[in-house]
Scaffold this active site. Sequence first.
Site, PDB file in Angstrom:
ATOM      1  N   GLY A 118     -21.460 -20.622  29.954  1.00 25.72           N
ATOM      2  CA  GLY A 118     -20.990 -19.238  30.007  1.00 25.72           C
ATOM      3  C   GLY A 118     -21.276 -18.420  28.775  1.00 25.72           C
ATOM      4  O   GLY A 118     -20.430 -17.648  28.334  1.00 25.72           O
ATOM      5  N   HIS A 166     -15.993 -18.356  16.069  1.00 26.85           N
ATOM      6  CA  HIS A 166     -15.829 -16.907  15.885  1.00 26.85           C
ATOM      7  C   HIS A 166     -14.373 -16.508  15.665  1.00 26.85           C
ATOM      8  O   HIS A 166     -14.013 -15.347  15.829  1.00 26.85           O
ATOM      9  CB  HIS A 166     -16.425 -16.135  17.068  1.00 26.85           C
ATOM     10  CG  HIS A 166     -17.930 -16.189  17.119  1.00 26.85           C
ATOM     11  ND1 HIS A 166     -18.683 -15.859  18.220  1.00 26.85           N
ATOM     12  CD2 HIS A 166     -18.838 -16.541  16.156  1.00 26.85           C
ATOM     13  CE1 HIS A 166     -19.974 -16.002  17.961  1.00 26.85           C
ATOM     14  NE2 HIS A 166     -20.097 -16.432  16.712  1.00 26.85           N
TER      15      HIS A 166
HETATM   16  C1  BJW Z   1     -20.175 -16.610  33.588  1.00 24.92           C
HETATM   17  C2  BJW Z   1     -19.162 -16.118  34.371  1.00 24.92           C
HETATM   18  C3  BJW Z   1     -18.502 -17.047  35.151  1.00 24.92           C
HETATM   19  C4  BJW Z   1     -19.970 -14.449  33.340  1.00 24.92           C
HETATM   20  N1  BJW Z   1     -18.859 -18.333  35.108  1.00 24.92           N
HETATM   21  N2  BJW Z   1     -20.525 -17.882  33.559  1.00 24.92           N
HETATM   22  C5  BJW Z   1     -31.481  -9.956  14.676  1.00 24.92           C
HETATM   23  C6  BJW Z   1     -31.969 -11.164  15.106  1.00 24.92           C
HETATM   24  C7  BJW Z   1     -31.188 -12.324  15.041  1.00 24.92           C
HETATM   25  C8  BJW Z   1     -29.905 -12.288  14.543  1.00 24.92           C
HETATM   26  C9  BJW Z   1     -29.417 -11.068  14.113  1.00 24.92           C
HETATM   27  C10 BJW Z   1     -30.208  -9.925  14.166  1.00 24.92           C
HETATM   28  N3  BJW Z   1     -29.457  -8.900  13.703  1.00 24.92           N
HETATM   29  C11 BJW Z   1     -28.249  -9.359  13.338  1.00 24.92           C
HETATM   30  C12 BJW Z   1     -28.211 -10.693  13.590  1.00 24.92           C
HETATM   31  C13 BJW Z   1     -27.069 -11.612  13.367  1.00 24.92           C
HETATM   32  C14 BJW Z   1     -25.952 -11.379  14.380  1.00 24.92           C
HETATM   33  C15 BJW Z   1     -26.533 -11.445  15.774  1.00 24.92           C
HETATM   34  O1  BJW Z   1     -26.767 -12.493  16.340  1.00 24.92           O
HETATM   35  N4  BJW Z   1     -26.775 -10.293  16.409  1.00 24.92           N
HETATM   36  C16 BJW Z   1     -27.399 -10.271  17.720  1.00 24.92           C
HETATM   37  C17 BJW Z   1     -26.605  -9.374  18.642  1.00 24.92           C
HETATM   38  C18 BJW Z   1     -28.840  -9.875  17.562  1.00 24.92           C
HETATM   39  N5  BJW Z   1     -24.994 -12.446  14.184  1.00 24.92           N
HETATM   40  C19 BJW Z   1     -24.028 -12.356  13.280  1.00 24.92           C
HETATM   41  O2  BJW Z   1     -23.851 -11.344  12.616  1.00 24.92           O
HETATM   42  C20 BJW Z   1     -23.178 -13.589  13.094  1.00 24.92           C
HETATM   43  N6  BJW Z   1     -23.158 -13.945  11.723  1.00 24.92           N
HETATM   44  C21 BJW Z   1     -24.263 -14.301  11.060  1.00 24.92           C
HETATM   45  O3  BJW Z   1     -25.364 -14.300  11.585  1.00 24.92           O
HETATM   46  O4  BJW Z   1     -24.024 -14.680   9.769  1.00 24.92           O
HETATM   47  C22 BJW Z   1     -25.147 -14.973   8.926  1.00 24.92           C
HETATM   48  C23 BJW Z   1     -25.710 -16.347   9.098  1.00 24.92           C
HETATM   49  C24 BJW Z   1     -26.914 -16.630   8.510  1.00 24.92           C
HETATM   50  C25 BJW Z   1     -27.476 -17.887   8.630  1.00 24.92           C
HETATM   51  C26 BJW Z   1     -26.827 -18.880   9.335  1.00 24.92           C
HETATM   52  C27 BJW Z   1     -25.635 -18.615   9.889  1.00 24.92           C
HETATM   53  C28 BJW Z   1     -25.078 -17.342   9.777  1.00 24.92           C
HETATM   54  C29 BJW Z   1     -21.744 -13.318  13.500  1.00 24.92           C
HETATM   55  C30 BJW Z   1     -21.625 -13.074  14.963  1.00 24.92           C
HETATM   56  C31 BJW Z   1     -20.198 -12.694  15.316  1.00 24.92           C
HETATM   57  C32 BJW Z   1     -20.052 -12.392  16.790  1.00 24.92           C
HETATM   58  N7  BJW Z   1     -18.800 -11.816  17.025  1.00 24.92           N
HETATM   59  C33 BJW Z   1     -18.390 -11.543  18.391  1.00 24.92           C
HETATM   60  C34 BJW Z   1     -17.037 -10.841  18.336  1.00 24.92           C
HETATM   61  C35 BJW Z   1     -15.957 -11.861  17.915  1.00 24.92           C
HETATM   62  C36 BJW Z   1     -14.597 -11.317  17.994  1.00 24.92           C
HETATM   63  C37 BJW Z   1     -14.273 -10.720  19.346  1.00 24.92           C
HETATM   64  O5  BJW Z   1     -14.213 -11.436  20.363  1.00 24.92           O
HETATM   65  O6  BJW Z   1     -14.047  -9.515  19.369  1.00 24.92           O
HETATM   66  O7  BJW Z   1     -18.315 -12.754  19.142  1.00 24.92           O
HETATM   67  S1  BJW Z   1     -19.580 -10.573  19.324  1.00 24.92           S
HETATM   68  C38 BJW Z   1     -19.327 -11.396  20.849  1.00 24.92           C
HETATM   69  O8  BJW Z   1     -20.564 -12.073  21.233  1.00 24.92           O
HETATM   70  C39 BJW Z   1     -18.281 -12.497  20.562  1.00 24.92           C
HETATM   71  C40 BJW Z   1     -18.866 -13.649  21.338  1.00 24.92           C
HETATM   72  O9  BJW Z   1     -18.338 -14.861  20.845  1.00 24.92           O
HETATM   73  C41 BJW Z   1     -20.338 -13.490  21.147  1.00 24.92           C
HETATM   74  C42 BJW Z   1     -21.179 -14.217  22.189  1.00 24.92           C
HETATM   75  O10 BJW Z   1     -20.968 -13.676  23.449  1.00 24.92           O
HETATM   76  P1  BJW Z   1     -20.975 -14.615  24.737  1.00 24.92           P
HETATM   77  O11 BJW Z   1     -19.844 -15.550  24.687  1.00 24.92           O
HETATM   78  O12 BJW Z   1     -22.310 -15.204  24.924  1.00 24.92           O
HETATM   79  O13 BJW Z   1     -20.625 -13.540  25.891  1.00 24.92           O
HETATM   80  P2  BJW Z   1     -21.629 -12.618  26.731  1.00 24.92           P
HETATM   81  O14 BJW Z   1     -20.814 -11.560  27.354  1.00 24.92           O
HETATM   82  O15 BJW Z   1     -22.779 -12.183  25.945  1.00 24.92           O
HETATM   83  O16 BJW Z   1     -22.183 -13.601  27.870  1.00 24.92           O
HETATM   84  C43 BJW Z   1     -21.322 -14.108  28.875  1.00 24.92           C
HETATM   85  C44 BJW Z   1     -22.131 -15.075  29.729  1.00 24.92           C
HETATM   86  O17 BJW Z   1     -21.241 -15.650  30.681  1.00 24.92           O
HETATM   87  C45 BJW Z   1     -23.260 -14.384  30.531  1.00 24.92           C
HETATM   88  O18 BJW Z   1     -24.431 -15.141  30.388  1.00 24.92           O
HETATM   89  C46 BJW Z   1     -22.777 -14.432  31.984  1.00 24.92           C
HETATM   90  O19 BJW Z   1     -23.816 -14.643  32.912  1.00 24.92           O
HETATM   91  C47 BJW Z   1     -21.849 -15.610  31.964  1.00 24.92           C
HETATM   92  N8  BJW Z   1     -20.742 -15.499  32.920  1.00 24.92           N
HETATM   93  N9  BJW Z   1     -19.099 -14.738  34.193  1.00 24.92           N
HETATM   94  C48 BJW Z   1     -19.903 -18.692  34.308  1.00 24.92           C
HETATM   95  N10 BJW Z   1     -17.492 -16.666  35.997  1.00 24.92           N
END
Ligand code: BJW
Length: 237
Positions: free
Chosen positions: A182, A115
């Site tokens: 995480g 990302h």
């Molecule tokens: C702990 C802890 C501790 C806490 N110890 N654990 C409908 C259905 C399916 C897909 C889509 C849809 N509509 C749109 C889409 C696609 C979309 C998507 O997935 N959307 C969903 C929300 C539905 N995806 C995209 O658009 C991606 N691109 C794409 O799909 O391109 C087309 C493609 C087609 C075919 C193949 C491949 C690609 C792009 C996604 C970009 C995400 N960007 C972000 C922002 C990045 C920049 C920034 O940081 O500002 O990325 S969003 C944000 O979420 C960031 C993260 O990397 C990402 C994931 O979040 P993460 O890391 O999981 O964090 P959290 O907060 O969700 O979870 C934290 C976890 O930690 C929790 O479980 C806690 O319990 C745990 N935790 N403390 C251990 N101490």
Amino acid sequence: MSARAPGNIVMLTGAGISAESGLGTFRDKGGLWETFDWQKLATPEAFAADPHSVHAFYNARRENLVAAQPNDAHRALAALELLWQAEERGDFLLVTQNIDDLHARGGSREVLHMHGELLKSRCNPCGHLFEHEHAITPDTPCPDCGQPGGLRPHVVWFGEMPLGLDTIYEALAACDLFVAIGTSGTVYPAAGFVAEAKAAGAWTVELSLEPGEVSTLFDERHYGPATRIVPEWAGRI
Ligand code: BJW
């Protein structure tokens, strides 16, 4: 512990691994998307409409990142990579969804930032990619072509293609062990990696504070703070 001895490993990390370093997660209580509207900050359309606010959001996070330190979970993965390479046990790919640099500062040698990276920006007109810690505004000129107005954070917003997918899918197809740490399993394509790894016959492990959206797909699950459960798990393998 596993159906077969792990040789090739793919690790996927998310915001939870950096939470105890003081960097906010996205979807937990008090997370970034509770305070900030992702539709106004993390899409190409939002950046086109209001680059000032988007730059301000990433400038503030960059400042926090520079002051943050890696934690024991980052260091445990770095030690595991070192061991894997020293003993030639197999391939080791660390994929992170995080845009912070705490894996590298924790000692990891190779990190695939699917990302993007907060400490990098790129120039839309000329394509120049550069590292920086200072703040960027819509008027900051590109250090290469000198043109103002074209810089954007080197991060992957919703609707944009994540980076390194060919490398990741190739590694998933050949992996024996897949570990997600995480991450809430909410954002695709990363949330689909566990299914790819399972289809390749890998043993799958979830290490997080609580079960994520795709937790039922994991063969083994451990819940708790990353600084405790990641070193414990890494010590066992
Ligand atoms: C702990 C802890 C501790 C806490 N110890 N654990 C409908 C259905 C399916 C897909 C889509 C849809 N509509 C749109 C889409 C696609 C979309 C998507 O997935 N959307 C969903 C929300 C539905 N995806 C995209 O658009 C991606 N691109 C794409 O799909 O391109 C087309 C493609 C087609 C075919 C193949 C491949 C690609 C792009 C996604 C970009 C995400 N960007 C972000 C922002 C990045 C920049 C920034 O940081 O500002 O990325 S969003 C944000 O979420 C960031 C993260 O990397 C990402 C994931 O979040 P993460 O890391 O999981 O964090 P959290 O907060 O969700 O979870 C934290 C976890 O930690 C929790 O479980 C806690 O319990 C745990 N935790 N403390 C251990 N101490």
